[in-house]
Design an enzyme around this catalytic site. Structure first.
Site, PDB file in Angstrom:
ATOM      1  N   ASP A  55      -9.519  -2.832  -7.111  1.00 10.47           N
ATOM      2  CA  ASP A  55     -10.849  -2.319  -6.794  1.00 10.47           C
ATOM      3  C   ASP A  55     -11.886  -2.562  -7.898  1.00 10.47           C
ATOM      4  OD1 ASP A  55      -9.804  -1.520  -4.375  1.00 10.47           O
ATOM      5  OD2 ASP A  55      -9.905   0.634  -4.790  1.00 10.47           O
TER       6      ASP A  55
ATOM      7  N   LYS B 221     -15.600   4.440   1.039  1.00 17.33           N
ATOM      8  CA  LYS B 221     -14.786   3.226   1.124  1.00 17.33           C
ATOM      9  C   LYS B 221     -13.901   3.258   2.364  1.00 17.33           C
ATOM     10  CE  LYS B 221     -11.152   2.288  -1.567  1.00 17.33           C
ATOM     11  NZ  LYS B 221     -10.332   1.924  -2.716  1.00 17.33           N
TER      12      LYS B 221
ATOM     13  N   GLU C 280      13.711  -3.667   0.517  1.00 13.60           N
ATOM     14  CA  GLU C 280      13.182  -4.794  -0.241  1.00 13.60           C
ATOM     15  C   GLU C 280      12.260  -5.610   0.642  1.00 13.60           C
ATOM     16  OE1 GLU C 280      14.748  -8.522  -2.979  1.00 13.60           O
ATOM     17  OE2 GLU C 280      16.192  -7.171  -2.059  1.00 13.60           O
TER      18      GLU C 280
ATOM     19  N   ASP D 221       1.758  -2.806   5.257  1.00 10.84           N
ATOM     20  CA  ASP D 221       1.810  -3.597   4.041  1.00 10.84           C
ATOM     21  C   ASP D 221       0.408  -4.109   3.810  1.00 10.84           C
ATOM     22  OD1 ASP D 221       3.388  -4.551   1.832  1.00 10.84           O
ATOM     23  OD2 ASP D 221       3.122  -6.573   2.625  1.00 10.84           O
TER      24      ASP D 221
ATOM     25  N   PHE E 232      -8.230   1.951  -7.069  1.00  9.25           N
ATOM     26  CA  PHE E 232      -7.086   1.599  -7.899  1.00  9.25           C
ATOM     27  C   PHE E 232      -6.822   0.123  -7.703  1.00  9.25           C
ATOM     28  CE2 PHE E 232      -5.573   2.711  -3.744  1.00  9.25           C
ATOM     29  CZ  PHE E 232      -4.569   1.788  -3.478  1.00  9.25           C
TER      30      PHE E 232
ATOM     31  N   ARG F  56      -7.354  -0.764   5.563  1.00 10.52           N
ATOM     32  CA  ARG F  56      -6.403   0.196   6.128  1.00 10.52           C
ATOM     33  C   ARG F  56      -7.009   0.927   7.314  1.00 10.52           C
ATOM     34  NH1 ARG F  56      -4.922   0.485   0.752  1.00 10.52           N
ATOM     35  NH2 ARG F  56      -2.724  -0.002   0.446  1.00 10.52           N
TER      36      ARG F  56
END
EC number: 3.6.1.66
Length: 178
Positions: free
Chosen positions: A137, A157, A23, A52, A134, A163
């Protein structure tokens, strides 16, 4: 794999037969990334890294931020979340936004993290035509390309993404550890 040149084999939790879905209870990308990498290390004893990421809009006080995947409530699709953000931003003239990604690494001796960021703008509408990307975007405009991320092929991209930037910093650091 990205880590092969450094002499590392990457294995996923499923490769080790581990059910893994901790979590994410922190309020920062760094905090949530460490929840995952620390838990992986605790379960396996193997040096572990995790990430993350999400999108932040300064005019919305940084929202959706770490709540990007669940912004607007449970059960919404990516398109519904993006449209919720558009509605919440409304006609605000400040359309600045940025994607962030934090990669964290944990082993027996250290805990380190690396952050990548890509800045852009929130469009005034949802891109129905773009076939790439996705999440947010279709509403994220990347000024250097003068296009939305949904209109930029993944290979292009990935040359500028948050990332990629975080992973490059991690890999540069990792290379110096050997």
């Amino acid at each position: 794999m990205l880590l092969a040149p450094y002499g590392f084999e990457v294995v996923l939790p499923k490769d080790l037969g581990i059910s893994f879905s901790p979590e994410e209870t922190e309020t920062t990308f760094t905090g949530n990334s460490f929840i995952k990498s620390k838990e992986l290390y605790r379960l396996t004893g193997i040096p572990s890294f995790a990430d993350d990421s999400g999108i932040s809009v300064p005019a919305l006080g940084g929202e959706p931020g770490v709540y990007s995947a669940r912004f607007g409530g449970p059960g919404l699709s990516d398109k519904e979340r993006a449209n919720f953000l558009l509605k919440k931003l409304g006609t605000n003239k400040d359309r600045r936004a940025y994607y962030s990604c934090v990669v964290s690494y944990v082993d027996k001796n250290q805990e380190v993290s690396f952050e990548g960021r890509v800045d852009g703008l929130i469009a005034e509408d949802y891109d129905e035509e773009g076939k790439f990307g996705f999440g947010y975007d279709p509403i994220f405009i990347y000024p250097p390309f003068d296009k939305r991320f949904s209109q930029i092929p993944e290979s292009e991209k990935n040359t500028v993404s948050h990332r990629k930037k975080a992973m490059e910093l991690f890999l540069d650091w990792l290379q110096k550890q050997n």
